[in-house]
Design an enzyme around this catalytic site. Structure first.
Site, PDB file in Angstrom:
ATOM      1  N   LYS A  22      -6.664 -22.964 -40.097  1.00 48.23           N
ATOM      2  CA  LYS A  22      -6.054 -21.948 -40.940  1.00 48.23           C
ATOM      3  C   LYS A  22      -7.070 -21.662 -42.053  1.00 48.23           C
ATOM      4  CE  LYS A  22      -1.933 -22.537 -39.228  1.00 48.23           C
ATOM      5  NZ  LYS A  22      -1.267 -21.202 -38.470  1.00 48.23           N
ATOM      6  N   ARG A  23      -8.346 -21.424 -41.691  1.00 44.58           N
ATOM      7  CA  ARG A  23      -9.503 -20.792 -42.377  1.00 44.58           C
ATOM      8  C   ARG A  23      -9.439 -21.806 -43.846  1.00 44.58           C
ATOM      9  NH1 ARG A  23     -10.112 -20.046 -37.503  1.00 44.58           N
ATOM     10  NH2 ARG A  23     -10.331 -17.948 -36.798  1.00 44.58           N
ATOM     11  N   ALA A  59      -9.976 -19.316 -47.214  1.00 45.92           N
ATOM     12  CA  ALA A  59      -9.025 -18.070 -47.235  1.00 45.92           C
ATOM     13  C   ALA A  59      -8.347 -18.233 -48.436  1.00 45.92           C
ATOM     14  CB  ALA A  59      -8.462 -18.288 -45.843  1.00 45.92           C
ATOM     15  N   LEU A  61      -5.197 -19.104 -51.141  1.00 43.89           N
ATOM     16  CA  LEU A  61      -3.988 -19.885 -50.930  1.00 43.89           C
ATOM     17  C   LEU A  61      -3.130 -19.820 -49.734  1.00 43.89           C
ATOM     18  CD1 LEU A  61      -1.425 -20.846 -52.846  1.00 43.89           C
ATOM     19  CD2 LEU A  61      -0.711 -18.237 -52.919  1.00 43.89           C
ATOM     20  N   LEU A  63      -0.567 -18.762 -47.441  1.00 45.86           N
ATOM     21  CA  LEU A  63       0.286 -17.997 -47.860  1.00 45.86           C
ATOM     22  C   LEU A  63       1.765 -18.394 -47.281  1.00 45.86           C
ATOM     23  CD1 LEU A  63      -2.015 -14.784 -47.090  1.00 45.86           C
ATOM     24  CD2 LEU A  63      -1.024 -15.664 -49.585  1.00 45.86           C
ATOM     25  N   GLY A 106      -8.143 -17.806 -53.564  1.00 45.70           N
ATOM     26  CA  GLY A 106      -8.164 -19.029 -54.049  1.00 45.70           C
ATOM     27  C   GLY A 106      -9.422 -19.701 -53.855  1.00 45.70           C
ATOM     28  N   GLU A 109     -11.566 -19.046 -56.312  1.00 47.57           N
ATOM     29  CA  GLU A 109     -11.404 -19.757 -57.568  1.00 47.57           C
ATOM     30  C   GLU A 109     -11.776 -21.033 -57.669  1.00 47.57           C
ATOM     31  OE1 GLU A 109      -6.966 -18.567 -57.250  1.00 47.57           O
ATOM     32  OE2 GLU A 109      -7.051 -17.649 -59.317  1.00 47.57           O
ATOM     33  N   GLU A 129      -5.334 -10.473 -53.643  1.00 41.08           N
ATOM     34  CA  GLU A 129      -3.776 -10.769 -54.206  1.00 41.08           C
ATOM     35  C   GLU A 129      -3.323  -9.546 -54.451  1.00 41.08           C
ATOM     36  OE1 GLU A 129      -6.640 -12.329 -55.167  1.00 41.08           O
ATOM     37  OE2 GLU A 129      -6.426 -14.452 -55.320  1.00 41.08           O
ATOM     38  N   ARG A 132      -1.623  -8.549 -51.414  1.00 41.31           N
ATOM     39  CA  ARG A 132      -0.469  -9.535 -50.921  1.00 41.31           C
ATOM     40  C   ARG A 132       0.652  -9.424 -51.932  1.00 41.31           C
ATOM     41  NH1 ARG A 132      -2.854  -9.187 -47.197  1.00 41.31           N
ATOM     42  NH2 ARG A 132      -4.948 -10.198 -46.625  1.00 41.31           N
ATOM     43  N   GLY A 137      -3.754 -17.171 -59.260  1.00 42.31           N
ATOM     44  CA  GLY A 137      -3.405 -18.256 -60.129  1.00 42.31           C
ATOM     45  C   GLY A 137      -4.036 -19.699 -60.193  1.00 42.31           C
TER      46      GLY A 137
HETATM   47  C1  1HE Z   1      -4.001 -18.492 -43.146  1.00 45.70           C
HETATM   48  C2  1HE Z   1      -4.506 -17.860 -44.300  1.00 45.70           C
HETATM   49  C3  1HE Z   1      -3.958 -18.147 -45.553  1.00 45.70           C
HETATM   50  C4  1HE Z   1      -5.802 -17.429 -42.308  1.00 45.70           C
HETATM   51  N1  1HE Z   1      -2.826 -18.723 -45.615  1.00 45.70           N
HETATM   52  N2  1HE Z   1      -2.714 -19.157 -43.241  1.00 45.70           N
HETATM   53  N3  1HE Z   1      -5.738 -15.090 -48.705  1.00 45.70           N
HETATM   54  C5  1HE Z   1      -5.851 -13.957 -48.184  1.00 45.70           C
HETATM   55  O1  1HE Z   1      -5.017 -12.892 -48.236  1.00 45.70           O
HETATM   56  C6  1HE Z   1      -6.631 -14.042 -46.964  1.00 45.70           C
HETATM   57  C7  1HE Z   1      -6.023 -13.869 -45.701  1.00 45.70           C
HETATM   58  N4  1HE Z   1      -6.942 -14.253 -44.308  1.00 45.70           N
HETATM   59  C8  1HE Z   1      -7.634 -13.387 -43.684  1.00 45.70           C
HETATM   60  O2  1HE Z   1      -7.678 -12.294 -44.270  1.00 45.70           O
HETATM   61  C9  1HE Z   1      -8.428 -13.865 -42.610  1.00 45.70           C
HETATM   62  O3  1HE Z   1      -7.521 -14.972 -42.084  1.00 45.70           O
HETATM   63  C10 1HE Z   1      -9.950 -14.295 -42.814  1.00 45.70           C
HETATM   64  C11 1HE Z   1     -10.405 -13.124 -43.342  1.00 45.70           C
HETATM   65  C12 1HE Z   1      -9.818 -15.336 -44.112  1.00 45.70           C
HETATM   66  C13 1HE Z   1     -10.338 -15.005 -41.591  1.00 45.70           C
HETATM   67  O4  1HE Z   1     -10.363 -14.204 -40.535  1.00 45.70           O
HETATM   68  P1  1HE Z   1     -10.367 -14.812 -39.041  1.00 45.70           P
HETATM   69  O5  1HE Z   1     -10.328 -13.539 -38.260  1.00 45.70           O
HETATM   70  O6  1HE Z   1     -11.534 -15.469 -38.855  1.00 45.70           O
HETATM   71  O7  1HE Z   1      -8.898 -15.722 -38.830  1.00 45.70           O
HETATM   72  P2  1HE Z   1      -7.468 -15.405 -38.652  1.00 45.70           P
HETATM   73  O8  1HE Z   1      -7.255 -15.017 -37.181  1.00 45.70           O
HETATM   74  O9  1HE Z   1      -6.875 -14.118 -39.646  1.00 45.70           O
HETATM   75  O10 1HE Z   1      -6.994 -16.734 -39.076  1.00 45.70           O
HETATM   76  C14 1HE Z   1      -6.732 -17.970 -38.367  1.00 45.70           C
HETATM   77  C15 1HE Z   1      -5.438 -18.491 -38.759  1.00 45.70           C
HETATM   78  O11 1HE Z   1      -5.323 -18.834 -40.071  1.00 45.70           O
HETATM   79  C16 1HE Z   1      -4.229 -17.689 -38.541  1.00 45.70           C
HETATM   80  O12 1HE Z   1      -3.049 -18.525 -38.033  1.00 45.70           O
HETATM   81  P3  1HE Z   1      -2.683 -18.618 -36.545  1.00 45.70           P
HETATM   82  O13 1HE Z   1      -1.812 -19.680 -36.550  1.00 45.70           O
HETATM   83  O14 1HE Z   1      -2.306 -17.298 -36.106  1.00 45.70           O
HETATM   84  O15 1HE Z   1      -3.937 -19.098 -35.782  1.00 45.70           O
HETATM   85  C17 1HE Z   1      -3.854 -17.136 -40.029  1.00 45.70           C
HETATM   86  O16 1HE Z   1      -2.424 -16.769 -40.288  1.00 45.70           O
HETATM   87  C18 1HE Z   1      -4.360 -18.273 -40.667  1.00 45.70           C
HETATM   88  N5  1HE Z   1      -4.844 -17.924 -42.002  1.00 45.70           N
HETATM   89  N6  1HE Z   1      -5.788 -17.285 -43.788  1.00 45.70           N
HETATM   90  C19 1HE Z   1      -2.338 -19.208 -44.455  1.00 45.70           C
HETATM   91  N7  1HE Z   1      -4.632 -17.705 -46.606  1.00 45.70           N
HETATM   92  C20 1HE Z   1      -3.514 -19.733 -56.730  1.00 45.70           C
HETATM   93  S1  1HE Z   1      -3.560 -18.245 -56.346  1.00 45.70           S
HETATM   94  C21 1HE Z   1      -4.568 -17.827 -54.992  1.00 45.70           C
HETATM   95  C22 1HE Z   1      -4.097 -16.558 -54.507  1.00 45.70           C
HETATM   96  C23 1HE Z   1      -4.709 -16.176 -53.147  1.00 45.70           C
HETATM   97  O17 1HE Z   1      -5.436 -17.106 -52.831  1.00 45.70           O
HETATM   98  S2  1HE Z   1      -4.291 -14.637 -52.460  1.00 45.70           S
HETATM   99  C24 1HE Z   1      -5.440 -14.729 -51.112  1.00 45.70           C
HETATM  100  C25 1HE Z   1      -4.862 -15.250 -50.015  1.00 45.70           C
END
Ligand code: 1HE
Length: 259
Positions: A22-23, A59, A61, A63, A106, A109, A129, A132, A137
């Site tokens: 889940k990265r 990656a 929070l 989500l 995060g 962060e 963020e 999304r 946070g």
């Molecule tokens: C996740 C998450 C996650 C991946 N929560 N499951 N963060 C984001 O908006 C970043 C979202 N993630 C991405 O843009 C990409 O996953 C990455 C660029 C980080 C990596 O890409 P990649 O091609 O290596 O991996 P993938 O195929 O996108 O992801 C692999 C799996 O991880 C996949 O699940 P699967 O069951 O389909 O295999 C994804 O859904 C899962 N995954 N990122 C949950 N973030 C306290 S406030 C903080 C606010 C934030 O952090 S907002 C930013 C959130």
């Protein structure tokens, strides 16, 4: 532990984010494990390194978990991140982060709560963020904004763009950029150096320096004098100063000299 691993290497605690499928997305349980390993590190290490397993540092929070929360649960969740990341930033030990791949939301962060950030050439940084529909946070409004400045953070958040490791260094997000795959080794080396400092000096660096930035210049200089005097009168400072005067320890090296 399910999401993290922990190792003590000499005086350096190594915390590995270990949810690569889940990265290394940060769930509530992940935060609680982080709290537990920080307590452990505080009890036995003199410095620490945080790094990620798999293709990315983190990656951000989780989500999938976030969508199930009420507004009030969200506030408590965010405050818990602040508490745990605060134990890194203003805790007992100097912390180094080794960054590669995605360092986003995060994840950035978390990295911002460490004291020294080392990126390898694959690292990229973003605050998605806005895309999304949420807001930072985990402390970015304070910590990450202080590193890169408000204008750059506003740009990252409004446009959703990513910046590479070299830009991150120019923007003061990271202090080192190394070749692909070398961030962990470099961070461990730097943490080892910090671990060999006097404990009180390290504590003053991580506790006093950021607080003094929040004071007026006059107050900051006043507080500095007391901390400097306290540090200099510890037995450890005495021993270290004598060791230098008796030529028992090395001089300051030139920048190109290898340790
Ligand atoms: C996740 C998450 C996650 C991946 N929560 N499951 N963060 C984001 O908006 C970043 C979202 N993630 C991405 O843009 C990409 O996953 C990455 C660029 C980080 C990596 O890409 P990649 O091609 O290596 O991996 P993938 O195929 O996108 O992801 C692999 C799996 O991880 C996949 O699940 P699967 O069951 O389909 O295999 C994804 O859904 C899962 N995954 N990122 C949950 N973030 C306290 S406030 C903080 C606010 C934030 O952090 S907002 C930013 C959130």
């Amino acid at each position: 532990m399910k999401y993290l691993d922990y190792e003590l290497r000499g005086d350096v605690a190594l915390i590995g984010l270990n949810r690569p499928d889940k990265r290394n997305a940060i769930s509530d349980a992940f935060i609680e494990e982080l709290d537990t390993v920080i307590t452990r590190a505080n009890g036995e290490a003199k410095a620490g390194v945080i790094y990620g397993h798999g293709p990315h540092f983190c990656a951000g929070l989780d989500l999938a978990e976030h969508v199930q929360k009420t507004a009030f649960e969200g506030v408590h969740g965010s405050r818990r991140w602040h508490e745990v990341f605060g134990r890194i930033e203003r805790g007992k030990l100097p912390w180094f982060s080794a960054l590669h791949g995605a360092v986003v939301g995060g994840g950035l962060e978390l990295a911002s709560s460490t004291h020294v950030r080392v990126a390898d050439a694959t690292a990229f940084f973003a605050l998605p963020e806005g895309q999304r529909g949420i807001y930072v946070g985990g402390g970015a409004s304070v910590r990450t904004a202080r590193l890169m400045g408000q204008a750059r953070m506003t740009d990252l958040m409004l446009t959703g763009r990513s910046v590479d490791a070299d830009t991150a260094e120019r923007w003061n997000i990271v202090q080192y950029v190394v070749l692909e795959g070398e961030a962990l080794e470099k961070a461990v080396e730097l943490a080892g150096r910090a671990a060999s400092n006097a404990e009180f000096s390290n504590y003053a660096i991580i506790q006093a320096l950021p607080r003094i930035q929040d004071m007026s210049a006059d107050d900051g200089l006043f507080v500095e004098s007391f901390i400097a005097s306290f540090a200099a009168t510890t037995p450890e400072a005495e021993a270290r100063l004598q060791a230098f005067l008796q030529k028992k320890v090395g001089k300051v090296g030139r920048p190109d000299e290898k340790k």
